[in-house]
Design a protein around this motif. Structure first.
Motif, PDB file in Angstrom:
ATOM      1  N   ALA A  10     -30.771  -8.101 -29.177  1.00 14.18           N
ATOM      2  CA  ALA A  10     -29.459  -8.057 -29.812  1.00 14.18           C
ATOM      3  C   ALA A  10     -29.256  -9.177 -30.806  1.00 14.18           C
ATOM      4  CB  ALA A  10     -28.366  -8.119 -28.738  1.00 14.18           C
ATOM      5  N   GLN A  11     -30.015 -10.265 -30.692  1.00 13.29           N
ATOM      6  CA  GLN A  11     -29.835 -11.390 -31.586  1.00 13.29           C
ATOM      7  C   GLN A  11     -30.810 -11.351 -32.765  1.00 13.29           C
ATOM      8  OE1 GLN A  11     -30.151 -14.758 -28.978  1.00 13.29           O
ATOM      9  NE2 GLN A  11     -28.169 -14.383 -28.029  1.00 13.29           N
ATOM     10  N   GLN A  12     -31.521 -10.237 -32.923  1.00 10.01           N
ATOM     11  CA  GLN A  12     -32.485 -10.121 -34.006  1.00 10.01           C
ATOM     12  C   GLN A  12     -32.179  -8.877 -34.846  1.00 10.01           C
ATOM     13  OE1 GLN A  12     -36.349 -10.102 -32.199  1.00 10.01           O
ATOM     14  NE2 GLN A  12     -36.139 -12.142 -31.337  1.00 10.01           N
ATOM     15  N   VAL A  33     -15.797 -10.462 -31.325  1.00  6.77           N
ATOM     16  CA  VAL A  33     -15.193 -11.757 -31.007  1.00  6.77           C
ATOM     17  C   VAL A  33     -15.458 -12.747 -32.137  1.00  6.77           C
ATOM     18  CG1 VAL A  33     -15.512 -11.328 -28.538  1.00  6.77           C
ATOM     19  CG2 VAL A  33     -17.196 -12.700 -29.774  1.00  6.77           C
ATOM     20  N   GLY A  34     -14.618 -13.773 -32.187  1.00  4.73           N
ATOM     21  CA  GLY A  34     -14.744 -14.809 -33.210  1.00  4.73           C
ATOM     22  C   GLY A  34     -13.432 -15.553 -33.337  1.00  4.73           C
ATOM     23  N   VAL A 183     -21.714  -7.428 -27.556  1.00  4.23           N
ATOM     24  CA  VAL A 183     -20.718  -8.302 -28.161  1.00  4.23           C
ATOM     25  C   VAL A 183     -21.157  -8.616 -29.588  1.00  4.23           C
ATOM     26  CG1 VAL A 183     -19.594 -10.557 -28.075  1.00  4.23           C
ATOM     27  CG2 VAL A 183     -20.095  -9.333 -25.946  1.00  4.23           C
ATOM     28  N   LEU A 184     -20.295  -8.328 -30.542  1.00  6.54           N
ATOM     29  CA  LEU A 184     -20.527  -8.688 -31.936  1.00  6.54           C
ATOM     30  C   LEU A 184     -19.793 -10.003 -32.180  1.00  6.54           C
ATOM     31  CD1 LEU A 184     -19.833  -5.186 -33.546  1.00  6.54           C
ATOM     32  CD2 LEU A 184     -22.038  -6.106 -32.781  1.00  6.54           C
ATOM     33  N   ARG A 185     -20.542 -11.095 -32.306  1.00  6.17           N
ATOM     34  CA  ARG A 185     -19.921 -12.417 -32.424  1.00  6.17           C
ATOM     35  C   ARG A 185     -19.962 -12.905 -33.867  1.00  6.17           C
ATOM     36  NH1 ARG A 185     -21.116 -16.556 -27.939  1.00  6.17           N
ATOM     37  NH2 ARG A 185     -23.309 -16.336 -28.521  1.00  6.17           N
ATOM     38  N   GLU A 224     -25.394 -12.016 -33.077  1.00  5.41           N
ATOM     39  CA  GLU A 224     -24.859 -13.140 -33.843  1.00  5.41           C
ATOM     40  C   GLU A 224     -24.701 -12.734 -35.309  1.00  5.41           C
ATOM     41  OE1 GLU A 224     -23.807 -15.544 -32.253  1.00  5.41           O
ATOM     42  OE2 GLU A 224     -25.019 -15.842 -30.453  1.00  5.41           O
ATOM     43  N   LEU A 225     -23.465 -12.775 -35.801  1.00  5.64           N
ATOM     44  CA  LEU A 225     -23.171 -12.386 -37.173  1.00  5.64           C
ATOM     45  C   LEU A 225     -22.652 -13.585 -37.946  1.00  5.64           C
ATOM     46  CD1 LEU A 225     -21.294  -9.042 -36.410  1.00  5.64           C
ATOM     47  CD2 LEU A 225     -23.664  -9.287 -37.164  1.00  5.64           C
TER      48      LEU A 225
END
Length: 254
Positions: A10-12, A33-34, A183-185, A224-225
């Motif tokens: 998910a982080q790639q 989230v953010g 989770v889209l952060r 992680e965005l």
């Protein structure tokens, strides 16, 4: 199907993500989230329009939205700023070892119950078969303004405050057990956040920006965005992961 935890994938964003539907669910839950100023509203609105055009989806706001109340109070002529400063001072007392006073603790607890009502509504919509996109998501790992318990003093001396603190923590732990599928952060630096939200208190925004990378959501995979990137770049990565989650539930997004 068994539950899957895929944080590395998910982080790639450059690799093809893979998700497995969570046991007992028919539709996914996507959490966005953010901190304030990270573009949650803009990204969430665009992502919701894209999802809902293809399948039944609901966009659920799970925040307490107390900051907007404070800014509205501060704009009241003559007395607004004075009242706002008093509210900020009382809120800061919650971080001290002895905790907040009884009245302040009751207000904070009531606001958490407002979040609980929103959370229960989201759960009901999910049971009805809607795919869910949330703006914010309750978490129990980091007390404070970023969707954690508001009564942050862990050992208050006041008996009533101690009971409220314990009860609030348990409620957040219960909500956090219902983990999102992903989770889209949205990560943003303080300078950018302040430029986007000039009416926000710098101290409060600094705390939120620093808390965001520390948040965990019961083992849910986190994408992680970089919120300083162009909107379409952020949305492209988000859509890639949402599409993969939908595919795990036998649904599709194009």
């Amino acid at each position: 199907m068994p539950e899957s935890n895929v944080p590395l994938l998910a982080q790639q964003p450059q690799s093809a993500p893979h998700y497995t539907a969570l046991s007992g669910r028919k539709t996914p839950v996507i959490a966005l989230v953010g901190s304030d100023g990270s573009g949650k509203t803009t990204v969430g609105t665009a992502l919701f329009a894209w999802m809902s055009a293809q399948q039944p989806t609901r966009f659920c706001h799970l925040g307490k939205q107390t900051g907007s109340w404070g800014r509205a109070i501060a704009r009241i002529p003559f007395v607004g700023r004075k009242v706002d400063k008093r509210i900020v001072h009382k809120a800061s007392n919650t971080r001290r070892e002895k905790g907040a006073g009884t009245l302040t603790a009751l207000v904070i607890f009531a606001l958490s119950m407002r979040r609980l009502v929103r959370f229960l509504r989201m759960r009901r919509l999910h049971r009805e078969g809607y795919s869910i996109l949330t703006d914010r998501f309750p978490q129990a790992s980091v007390p404070g303004p970023m969707d954690g318990p508001g009564l942050v003093a862990r050992n208050p001396k006041n008996g009533m405050v101690k009971a409220l603190t314990y009860g609030e923590q348990k409620i957040y732990e219960w909500m956090a057990k219902f983990r999102p599928d992903v989770v889209l952060r949205l990560n943003v630096d303080l300078e950018t956040a302040l430029a986007r939200k000039p009416d926000h208190r710098p101290e409060a925004l600094r705390q939120k920006v620093s808390d965001v990378p520390r948040l965990t959501f019961n083992g849910a995979p986190v994408v992680e965005l970089d919120a300083t990137q162009p909107l379409e770049t952020v949305l492209a990565t988000a859509r890639t992961h949402v599409s993969a989650v939908m595919a795990a539930y036998g649904r599709s997004c194009h």
